[in-house]
Design a protein around this motif. Sequence first.
Motif, short mmCIF file in Angstrom:
data_model
loop_
_atom_site.label_atom_id
_atom_site.label_comp_id
_atom_site.label_asym_id
_atom_site.label_seq_id
_atom_site.Cartn_x
_atom_site.Cartn_y
_atom_site.Cartn_z
N ARG A 269 -10.89 -3.95 -0.42
CA ARG A 269 -10.25 -5.19 0.00
C ARG A 269 -11.31 -6.22 0.40
O ARG A 269 -11.19 -7.41 0.05
CB ARG A 269 -9.31 -4.93 1.17
CG ARG A 269 -8.63 -6.21 1.70
CD ARG A 269 -7.59 -5.89 2.75
NE ARG A 269 -8.17 -5.16 3.88
CZ ARG A 269 -7.44 -4.65 4.88
NH1 ARG A 269 -6.12 -4.78 4.87
NH2 ARG A 269 -8.04 -4.01 5.87
N ARG B 142 -10.49 2.20 0.69
CA ARG B 142 -9.47 1.14 0.62
C ARG B 142 -9.92 -0.15 1.31
O ARG B 142 -9.83 -1.24 0.73
CB ARG B 142 -8.16 1.64 1.26
CG ARG B 142 -7.04 0.60 1.27
CD ARG B 142 -5.76 1.17 1.87
NE ARG B 142 -5.96 1.65 3.23
CZ ARG B 142 -5.94 2.93 3.58
NH1 ARG B 142 -5.70 3.87 2.70
NH2 ARG B 142 -6.13 3.29 4.83
N THR C 241 0.86 -1.19 0.00
CA THR C 241 0.00 0.00 0.00
C THR C 241 0.89 1.23 0.00
O THR C 241 1.54 1.53 1.00
CB THR C 241 -0.95 0.01 1.21
OG1 THR C 241 -1.84 -1.11 1.14
CG2 THR C 241 -1.78 1.29 1.24
N LYS D 89 0.01 1.47 -5.25
CA LYS D 89 -0.54 0.19 -4.82
C LYS D 89 -1.48 0.39 -3.63
O LYS D 89 -1.25 1.26 -2.78
CB LYS D 89 0.58 -0.77 -4.41
CG LYS D 89 1.38 -1.34 -5.56
CD LYS D 89 2.40 -2.34 -5.03
CE LYS D 89 3.24 -2.93 -6.14
NZ LYS D 89 4.22 -3.91 -5.59
N GLU D 90 -2.51 -0.45 -3.59
CA GLU D 90 -3.44 -0.47 -2.49
C GLU D 90 -3.78 -1.93 -2.18
O GLU D 90 -4.45 -2.59 -2.97
CB GLU D 90 -4.72 0.29 -2.84
CG GLU D 90 -5.77 0.24 -1.75
CD GLU D 90 -7.12 0.72 -2.25
OE1 GLU D 90 -7.34 1.95 -2.25
OE2 GLU D 90 -7.95 -0.12 -2.64
N ASN D 91 -3.25 -2.43 -1.09
CA ASN D 91 -3.43 -3.85 -0.75
C ASN D 91 -3.06 -4.75 -1.93
O ASN D 91 -3.72 -5.75 -2.21
CB ASN D 91 -4.88 -4.11 -0.31
CG ASN D 91 -5.23 -3.39 0.97
OD1 ASN D 91 -4.46 -3.39 1.93
ND2 ASN D 91 -6.38 -2.74 0.99
#
Length: 396
Positions: free
Chosen positions: A212, A208, A100, A185-187
């Motif tokens: 997920r 976010r 992240t 990036k996110e997770n």
Amino acid sequence: MTEMTLKIKQKFSHKFKQGQPLIFKEAIANLDSLKEEGTIVSLEDERGGFLGRGYYGRQNKGYGWMLTQKQKEQIDQEFFERKFAKAWSKRKSFFNNPDTTAFRLVNGEGDGLGGLTIDYFDGFLLLNWYSEGIYCFKDEVIEALERTVDFKGIYEKKRFNTGGKYIDDDDFVTGERGEFPLIIKENGIQFAVYLNEGAMVGVFLDQRDVRRKIRNHYSEGKTVLNTFSYTGAFSVAAALGGARETTSVDLANRSYEKTVEQFAINGIDYEAQKIVVQDVFDYFNYAVKKGLSFDTVVLDPPSFARSKKKTFSAEKDYKDLLKQSIAITEKDGVIVASTNAGKVPMARFKGFIDQAFKETGHKYAILEEFTLPHDFAVDPKFPQGNYLKVVFVRKR
């Protein structure tokens, strides 16, 4: 900076003594004395008792923000340095997470700086100024960031002109210019962002945790409808979670190419997904006529929107939007109901859900709820700052 005394009506003084950060119109006894935004104001009750110090800055929420209750604390560069150092420290876990690389570094009044938010995008900072008042501190803020935060470059968005439109000038402030799209990036999910293209950058960081959850628990083998899809971030999460097919619907023409881009950078064949440029309300009618239904429906409209045919307000119209969603949700399917309307508390939002299901003759079960993620810090003395409400609802 000039400084003046702002008199707070006695009946409201207890709120500021308790730490209420928003300086709201009804509380000000000498309103006519406010002239120039950016003026530092020393808040006193009508008996001369010190309440706090802040600044005058007009935005939709009020007339400025109280920044300190320490009588001797000055609002200067060192003040901002202390605030940024504390905010940086609170978010250390994000800086050490390679999966992240984008998050909120400063969340306005939640970090003691009402009127200013700062987002971190893989080394670049994006400053959002919500009033001319806080923008008057730009030099002190930039210098303080240079002394306390490790960054490549700074961009800004000015969101305070009276017409309600974004002030579109050069967004670059200092440091290194970014190359866009910037891939963050996110997770583990990749998103393309643009810090130099108008008011919005390509992804809303406050969702976010919801993305997920959709990827990990509500996508595998499912058909997923993403309404008001913007750049398709929820659709990307669903596709990566194994969705059988995603459908992204948004009225804006740019949504098609932006959604294609988000799929492509994640190695997803966008031609295997459906991307529809259409008014969401018209799409609901189309889906009913064609007998379309979905396992998972993401319903995340703006709090206020206007098209050629319709004006939408979350406060007035969310229940009816839910009813349209229920009609095209499969039995045992899930609606991800979301709003960022600050004036709609969670209890009232759940009331919309309850009314919509009752009026359509369906039963439901609430599966889970989300509010702002922890980098979007909330001041407990200003709970309305926790604007995001997300409820996962199963249609029975």
